[in-house]
Design an enzyme around this catalytic site. Structure first.
Site, PDB file in Angstrom:
ATOM      1  N   ARG A   1      -7.782  -3.286   9.503  1.00  0.00           N
ATOM      2  CA  ARG A   1      -6.816  -4.209  10.131  1.00  0.00           C
ATOM      3  C   ARG A   1      -7.404  -4.907  11.356  1.00  0.00           C
ATOM      4  O   ARG A   1      -7.015  -6.021  11.700  1.00  0.00           O
ATOM      5  CB  ARG A   1      -5.518  -3.482  10.463  1.00  0.00           C
TER       6      ARG A   1
ATOM      7  N   ARG B   1       2.801   5.982  -3.272  1.00  0.00           N
ATOM      8  CA  ARG B   1       3.954   6.784  -3.686  1.00  0.00           C
ATOM      9  C   ARG B   1       4.221   6.639  -5.181  1.00  0.00           C
ATOM     10  O   ARG B   1       4.639   7.600  -5.843  1.00  0.00           O
ATOM     11  CB  ARG B   1       5.187   6.374  -2.869  1.00  0.00           C
TER      12      ARG B   1
ATOM     13  N   ASP C   1       1.602  -1.307  11.872  1.00  0.00           N
ATOM     14  CA  ASP C   1       0.307  -1.713  11.322  1.00  0.00           C
ATOM     15  C   ASP C   1      -0.017  -3.182  11.615  1.00  0.00           C
ATOM     16  O   ASP C   1      -1.138  -3.636  11.384  1.00  0.00           O
ATOM     17  CB  ASP C   1       0.279  -1.487   9.807  1.00  0.00           C
TER      18      ASP C   1
ATOM     19  N   ARG D   1      -6.704   1.848  18.080  1.00  0.00           N
ATOM     20  CA  ARG D   1      -6.437   0.403  17.966  1.00  0.00           C
ATOM     21  C   ARG D   1      -6.100  -0.238  19.303  1.00  0.00           C
ATOM     22  O   ARG D   1      -6.296  -1.446  19.467  1.00  0.00           O
ATOM     23  CB  ARG D   1      -5.338   0.134  16.931  1.00  0.00           C
TER      24      ARG D   1
ATOM     25  N   LYS E   1       0.832  -1.207   0.000  1.00  0.00           N
ATOM     26  CA  LYS E   1       0.000   0.000   0.000  1.00  0.00           C
ATOM     27  C   LYS E   1       0.868   1.260   0.000  1.00  0.00           C
ATOM     28  O   LYS E   1       0.630   2.192  -0.768  1.00  0.00           O
ATOM     29  CB  LYS E   1      -0.941  -0.030   1.221  1.00  0.00           C
TER      30      LYS E   1
HETATM   31  C1  S3P Z   1       2.478   4.824   6.278  1.00  0.00           C
HETATM   32  C2  S3P Z   1       3.058   5.163   7.469  1.00  0.00           C
HETATM   33  C3  S3P Z   1       2.534   4.722   8.777  1.00  0.00           C
HETATM   34  C4  S3P Z   1       1.555   3.564   8.616  1.00  0.00           C
HETATM   35  C5  S3P Z   1       0.571   3.792   7.520  1.00  0.00           C
HETATM   36  C6  S3P Z   1       1.295   3.954   6.194  1.00  0.00           C
HETATM   37  C7  S3P Z   1       3.083   5.330   5.025  1.00  0.00           C
HETATM   38  O1  S3P Z   1       1.860   5.796   9.384  1.00  0.00           O
HETATM   39  O2  S3P Z   1       0.878   3.328   9.830  1.00  0.00           O
HETATM   40  O3  S3P Z   1      -0.320   2.702   7.424  1.00  0.00           O
HETATM   41  O4  S3P Z   1       2.748   4.825   3.935  1.00  0.00           O
HETATM   42  O5  S3P Z   1       3.931   6.235   5.105  1.00  0.00           O
HETATM   43  P1  S3P Z   1       2.618   6.903  10.291  1.00  0.00           P
HETATM   44  O6  S3P Z   1       3.467   7.720   9.416  1.00  0.00           O
HETATM   45  O7  S3P Z   1       1.507   7.690  10.905  1.00  0.00           O
HETATM   46  O8  S3P Z   1       3.394   6.103  11.294  1.00  0.00           O
END
Ligand code: S3P
Length: 420
Positions: free
Chosen positions: A380, A18, A306, A337, A13
């Site tokens: 999740r 990105r 996650d 969570r 994801k």
């Molecule tokens: C992500 C960063 C994480 C993660 C999220 C995806 C990302 O969040 O929990 O599911 O793609 O940069 P945080 O930056 O809030 O830690």
């Protein structure tokens, strides 16, 4: 329970978001293979289109045609980020760097999540943020353009905030320096470097030097380790068999859950390790073990943030205490969570208690589990408890199974396929 088979869980994801963003901001045609076709990634594609980018319908082999770092247009509609924090925070960085204003909206869960963490550094660069509700949730309007450079010490570990700052620097063509106290996922850095941008990473400091360059690039999206972990846990709590998970991204900033499962006593092996698309991949082969409780502390949390809901479910099948601390970030994810994990473990008959910054699960190896799970619309939580529900004899009712589509639309089919 016996598990058996091999599966390729959908694309990562974080990398999918990105790949679309950098494709739209690059110069020319970027090919993206294996993009995750889930609700969150649809949100990013939709937001980019609203900003005038040429992003076709998501497909396994697609081309995004970029018009350069300054090619986005002022939107005539709100940027609907759905349930996706990554879309909101990374695109806040992109909009901050562009000479345009945009209003970000999202669903009820996303609207409760804090955006001050991106507003503070991006405002210091010169963008203007306004919030309509009390606090720092959506709707949020960002007025970007004419930024100055920034040196920022991270308030808390967050790849989203780091990435927002890097993208703002990239689009506005100004230098940025981000100081991290603990490493977070580094896909943005890797992908920028792969597209010819001068990004340096040294001892917890990420520096972007303006170079007016963002090449088009081909991106292979590996399988998502966060999605793979559900099936690694399923294999770990099974009685016999093994699961083979193909093409999983084993970037060390993402693979903490596999290390924890090994520490708990499961067998998790990497086979056929290789590098593709700037990331290390492997076939992850997971098999049962006699699971015991473990400690997970702050320094390890970013590499498995996650995965904590499903690791908590693994802990409920282990013998002994599993204690997670330094994870207060879980309070501001798609749901609280910590609360959701503990309440739902109790609801299905396991022993768990909340800590301010984590939780304790006391396992006695007992199974099956029975009860009703309140997901709060959190994908999740739904999938983590779906894994417990797969244990023969369990009667776990998940109130909203469909929310898995946020990150893993084929989850329930795959689950039914591999459990014998
Ligand atoms: C992500 C960063 C994480 C993660 C999220 C995806 C990302 O969040 O929990 O599911 O793609 O940069 P945080 O930056 O809030 O830690």
């Amino acid at each position: 329970m016996r598990v058996d088979g091999s599966l390729r869980v959908p694309g990562d994801k974080s990398i999918s978001h990105r790949a679309l963003m950098l494709g739209a901001l690059g110069q020319g045609a970027s090919r993206v293979r294996g993009v995750l076709q889930s609700l969150d990634v649809h949100s990013t594609a939709g937001v980019l289109r609203t900003l005038g980018a040429e992003v076709p319908a998501l497909s396994g082999d697609m081309v995004v045609t970029g018009r350069g770092r300054v090619g986005l247009r002022a939107p005539t509609a709100d940027l609907d980020c759905g349930n996706s924090g990554t879309t909101t925070r990374l695109m806040a960085g992109v909009v901050a760097g562009s000479p345009l204003a945009a209003r970000f909206i999202g669903d009820a869960s996303l609207s409760r999540r804090p955006m001050g963490r991106v507003a503070r550094p991006l405002s210091q660069m010169g963008a203007r943020f306004s919030f309509e509700e009390r606090g720092d949730g959506l709707p949020m309007t960002v007025q970007g353009g004419a930024l100055q450079g920034l040196t920022w010490r991270m308030e808390a570990a967050s790849a989203q905030v780091k990435s927002a700052i890097l993208l703002a620097g990239l689009v506005a063509d100004v230098p940025v320096e981000v100081h991290e106290s603990s490493p977070t996922r580094d896909h943005t850095e890797r992908m920028l470097i792969g597209r010819g941008v001068d990004v340096r990473v040294d001892d917890g400091v990420v520096t972007l030097v303006p170079s007016s360059r963002l090449d088009a690039a081909d991106q292979m999206v590996p399988a998502d380790p966060s999605s793979a972990t559900f099936f690694a846990v399923l294999a770990a709590i099974a009685d016999t068999g093994a699961l083979s998970l193909d093409d999983v991204c084993i970037n060390p900033t993402r693979s903490g859950a596999f290390n924890v499962l090994r520490r708990m006593g499961a067998s998790v092996r990497y086979e056929d390790r290789r590098v593709d698309g700037g990331e290390e991949l492997a076939r992850v082969v997971a098999a049962p073990g006699t699971l015991r409780g473990v400690e997970i502390e702050a320094h390890e949390v970013p590499s498995l943030v996650d995965e904590l809901p499903v690791l908590a479910c693994a802990a409920a099948c282990a013998v002994g205490e599993t204690r997670v601390t330094g994870a207060s970030e879980l309070r501001v994810k798609e749901s609280d969570r910590i609360k959701a994990i503990v309440e739902n473990l109790r609801a299905v008959g396991a022993h768990a208690e909340e800590l301010p910054d984590g939780f304790v699960v006391s396992g006695d190896g007992r199974r099956p589990f029975a009860g009703r799970v309140a997901t709060h619309g959190d994908h999740r939580i739904a999938m983590a408890f779906g894994i417990l529900g797969a244990i023969p004899g369990s009667q776990v009712i998940v109130d909203d199974r469909d929310c898995a589509a946020v990150s893993f639309p084929t989850f329930w089919e795959e689950l039914a396929r591999v459990v014998r």
